[in-house]
Motif scaffolding. Structure first.
Motif, PDB file in Angstrom:
ATOM      1  N   VAL A 135       0.863  -1.179   0.000  1.00  0.00           N
ATOM      2  CA  VAL A 135       0.000   0.000   0.000  1.00  0.00           C
ATOM      3  C   VAL A 135       0.899   1.228   0.000  1.00  0.00           C
ATOM      4  CG1 VAL A 135      -1.692   1.336   1.296  1.00  0.00           C
ATOM      5  CG2 VAL A 135      -1.907  -1.144   1.163  1.00  0.00           C
ATOM      6  N   ALA A 136       0.636   2.143  -0.905  1.00  0.00           N
ATOM      7  CA  ALA A 136       1.406   3.385  -0.988  1.00  0.00           C
ATOM      8  C   ALA A 136       0.462   4.562  -0.852  1.00  0.00           C
ATOM      9  CB  ALA A 136       2.162   3.461  -2.317  1.00  0.00           C
ATOM     10  N   TYR A 137       0.955   5.612  -0.229  1.00  0.00           N
ATOM     11  CA  TYR A 137       0.142   6.819  -0.050  1.00  0.00           C
ATOM     12  C   TYR A 137       0.448   7.823  -1.153  1.00  0.00           C
ATOM     13  CZ  TYR A 137      -1.661  11.188   1.828  1.00  0.00           C
ATOM     14  OH  TYR A 137      -2.315  12.370   1.974  1.00  0.00           O
ATOM     15  N   TYR A 138      -0.598   8.270  -1.819  1.00  0.00           N
ATOM     16  CA  TYR A 138      -0.490   9.330  -2.812  1.00  0.00           C
ATOM     17  C   TYR A 138      -1.250  10.555  -2.292  1.00  0.00           C
ATOM     18  CZ  TYR A 138       1.268   5.960  -6.213  1.00  0.00           C
ATOM     19  OH  TYR A 138       2.023   5.008  -6.865  1.00  0.00           O
ATOM     20  N   VAL A 139      -1.077  11.661  -2.967  1.00  0.00           N
ATOM     21  CA  VAL A 139      -1.756  12.889  -2.549  1.00  0.00           C
ATOM     22  C   VAL A 139      -3.263  12.702  -2.550  1.00  0.00           C
ATOM     23  CG1 VAL A 139      -2.137  15.326  -3.094  1.00  0.00           C
ATOM     24  CG2 VAL A 139       0.143  14.315  -3.391  1.00  0.00           C
ATOM     25  N   ILE A 140      -3.749  11.894  -3.489  1.00  0.00           N
ATOM     26  CA  ILE A 140      -5.204  11.718  -3.615  1.00  0.00           C
ATOM     27  C   ILE A 140      -5.707  10.516  -2.821  1.00  0.00           C
ATOM     28  CG2 ILE A 140      -5.300  12.829  -5.864  1.00  0.00           C
ATOM     29  CD1 ILE A 140      -5.304  10.069  -7.148  1.00  0.00           C
ATOM     30  N   GLY A 141      -4.849   9.797  -2.134  1.00  0.00           N
ATOM     31  CA  GLY A 141      -5.311   8.682  -1.324  1.00  0.00           C
ATOM     32  C   GLY A 141      -4.349   7.510  -1.344  1.00  0.00           C
ATOM     33  N   LEU A 142      -4.867   6.310  -1.033  1.00  0.00           N
ATOM     34  CA  LEU A 142      -4.065   5.102  -0.956  1.00  0.00           C
ATOM     35  C   LEU A 142      -4.240   4.274  -2.223  1.00  0.00           C
ATOM     36  CD1 LEU A 142      -4.818   4.008   2.720  1.00  0.00           C
ATOM     37  CD2 LEU A 142      -2.821   5.233   1.888  1.00  0.00           C
ATOM     38  N   ARG A 143      -3.195   3.557  -2.567  1.00  0.00           N
ATOM     39  CA  ARG A 143      -3.261   2.675  -3.733  1.00  0.00           C
ATOM     40  C   ARG A 143      -2.505   1.398  -3.415  1.00  0.00           C
ATOM     41  NH1 ARG A 143      -1.011   3.855  -9.891  1.00  0.00           N
ATOM     42  NH2 ARG A 143      -1.605   1.820 -10.753  1.00  0.00           N
ATOM     43  N   THR A 144      -3.059   0.274  -3.830  1.00  0.00           N
ATOM     44  CA  THR A 144      -2.416  -1.022  -3.632  1.00  0.00           C
ATOM     45  C   THR A 144      -1.897  -1.543  -4.965  1.00  0.00           C
ATOM     46  OG1 THR A 144      -3.911  -1.547  -1.808  1.00  0.00           O
ATOM     47  CG2 THR A 144      -2.735  -3.381  -2.796  1.00  0.00           C
ATOM     48  N   PHE A 145      -0.669  -2.036  -4.960  1.00  0.00           N
ATOM     49  CA  PHE A 145      -0.112  -2.638  -6.163  1.00  0.00           C
ATOM     50  C   PHE A 145       0.888  -3.709  -5.749  1.00  0.00           C
ATOM     51  CE2 PHE A 145       2.298   1.105  -5.050  1.00  0.00           C
ATOM     52  CZ  PHE A 145       3.624   0.707  -5.147  1.00  0.00           C
ATOM     53  N   ALA A 146       1.252  -4.580  -6.688  1.00  0.00           N
ATOM     54  CA  ALA A 146       2.122  -5.716  -6.403  1.00  0.00           C
ATOM     55  C   ALA A 146       3.527  -5.448  -6.915  1.00  0.00           C
ATOM     56  CB  ALA A 146       1.569  -6.991  -7.035  1.00  0.00           C
ATOM     57  N   VAL A 147       4.515  -5.876  -6.139  1.00  0.00           N
ATOM     58  CA  VAL A 147       5.919  -5.778  -6.546  1.00  0.00           C
ATOM     59  C   VAL A 147       6.562  -7.143  -6.301  1.00  0.00           C
ATOM     60  CG1 VAL A 147       6.077  -3.327  -6.013  1.00  0.00           C
ATOM     61  CG2 VAL A 147       6.668  -5.002  -4.260  1.00  0.00           C
ATOM     62  N   PRO A 148       7.612  -7.483  -7.040  1.00  0.00           N
ATOM     63  CA  PRO A 148       8.297  -8.756  -6.780  1.00  0.00           C
ATOM     64  C   PRO A 148       9.008  -8.722  -5.446  1.00  0.00           C
ATOM     65  CG  PRO A 148       9.458  -7.475  -8.449  1.00  0.00           C
ATOM     66  CD  PRO A 148       8.176  -6.762  -8.198  1.00  0.00           C
ATOM     67  N   ALA A 149       9.063  -9.874  -4.801  1.00  0.00           N
ATOM     68  CA  ALA A 149       9.678  -9.951  -3.479  1.00  0.00           C
ATOM     69  C   ALA A 149      11.136  -9.514  -3.504  1.00  0.00           C
ATOM     70  CB  ALA A 149       9.555 -11.377  -2.940  1.00  0.00           C
ATOM     71  N   TRP A 150      11.860  -9.858  -4.572  1.00  0.00           N
ATOM     72  CA  TRP A 150      13.281  -9.507  -4.608  1.00  0.00           C
ATOM     73  C   TRP A 150      13.473  -8.000  -4.580  1.00  0.00           C
ATOM     74  CZ3 TRP A 150      15.070  -6.317  -8.367  1.00  0.00           C
ATOM     75  CH2 TRP A 150      14.354  -6.236  -9.560  1.00  0.00           C
ATOM     76  N   LEU A 151      12.559  -7.250  -5.202  1.00  0.00           N
ATOM     77  CA  LEU A 151      12.680  -5.798  -5.216  1.00  0.00           C
ATOM     78  C   LEU A 151      12.360  -5.211  -3.843  1.00  0.00           C
ATOM     79  CD1 LEU A 151      13.098  -3.149  -6.746  1.00  0.00           C
ATOM     80  CD2 LEU A 151      10.682  -3.250  -7.408  1.00  0.00           C
ATOM     81  N   LEU A 152      11.261  -5.643  -3.252  1.00  0.00           N
ATOM     82  CA  LEU A 152      10.847  -5.118  -1.950  1.00  0.00           C
ATOM     83  C   LEU A 152      11.872  -5.444  -0.870  1.00  0.00           C
ATOM     84  CD1 LEU A 152       8.628  -3.824  -0.137  1.00  0.00           C
ATOM     85  CD2 LEU A 152       7.739  -6.142   0.189  1.00  0.00           C
TER      86      LEU A 152
END
Length: 260
Positions: free
Chosen positions: A151-168
């Motif tokens: 979950v990431a916070y943007y100026v207009i609200g929250l957004r959920t997106f997927a990232v690969p485990a190796w990157l995170l």
């Protein structure tokens, strides 16, 4: 960004993972909500790892006990969230007993590196962060292609997106190394404990990783079907109740009971 779940079902009930979460919460509830700041500080003084005390030959049992002591709800919540996300898959790979030993050993190694970094520090070190970092390190080695929802916070609200485990997980580890090099070892954040736990998790998972095929273990597994319970999951789970191709289809895998 805050990870909230992974798309990598283990196919099993992670009894040890849930048990560790429960123990940490129970221990925290036993002293924190009804206590005062003074009582929490007193608990830290007796049960957190204080490197200077260890150097003086005192409090030798504190690294083990300190794994279950947290300084606040945020500290506890983040550790337990990461343990819930990444712990079940490693428990499925190692089995309950080996996973528990893995978790505790990663925690002890984490405290050991923090002690080596500042052996005369009077700052108490406590929490499950080092042990959980070990789980994250093992997950990075074993399931780098798994997708993790953040979950990431943007100026207009929250957004959920997927990232690969190796990157995170790779980014998280890089931030710990940067913090460890940029701040004093006896500062308020135990960066070296995080680094030690993470590296220990990678090292202690290496044998299982090699047995599963080493670098081939990171590939797409040459057309394996998706997990029936999660079509969007990366097919990386292999123990009981998970994907197991026929032995003749891939020499790296065997069903339980197959001849060795």
């Amino acid at each position: 960004m805050l990870p909230i779940r992974d798309r990598n079902p283990s196919g099993q009930v992670p009894y040890v993972t849930w048990g560790l979460i429960a123990v940490n919460i129970v221990v925290f509830m036993a002293y924190y909500p009804l206590g005062t700041d003074t009582s929490v500080l007193e608990l830290y003084r007796h049960w957190a790892m204080i490197p200077a005390r260890l150097s003086a030959g005192e409090g030798l049992a504190t690294p083990l006990v300190a794994m279950f002591v947290h300084g606040g709800w945020f500290h506890l919540g983040l550790n337990m969230l990461f343990l819930r996300i990444f712990g079940d898959n490693l428990e499925a790979e190692f089995g309950p007993v080996r996973f528990l030993a893995f978790y505790l050993l990663c925690g002890l190694i984490a405290f050991a590196l923090q002690y080596i970094a500042a052996p005369l520090s009077l700052v108490p070190v406590a929490g499950a962060s080092g042990a959980v970092a070990g789980v994250m390190g093992g997950y990075l080695l074993m399931f780098p292609r798994a997708r993790v929802d953040v979950v990431a916070y943007y100026v207009i609200g929250l957004r959920t997106f997927a990232v690969p485990a190796w990157l995170l997980l790779g980014l998280w580890f890089a931030l710990q190394v940067w913090g460890g090099l940029a701040t004093p070892a006896d500062g308020g954040v135990a960066f070296w404990a995080h680094i030690g736990g993470f590296v220990a998790g990678v090292g202690l998972s290496a044998r299982t990783w090699r047995l599963r095929g080493g670098r081939m273990f990171w590939s797409r597994f040459h057309g394996l079907p998706p997990h029936p319970q999660a079509p969007i999951a990366v097919p990386v789970v292999r123990r009981r109740g998970a994907i197991l191709p026929p032995p003749q289809a891939h020499g790296l895998f065997r069903r339980e009971g197959d001849p060795r």
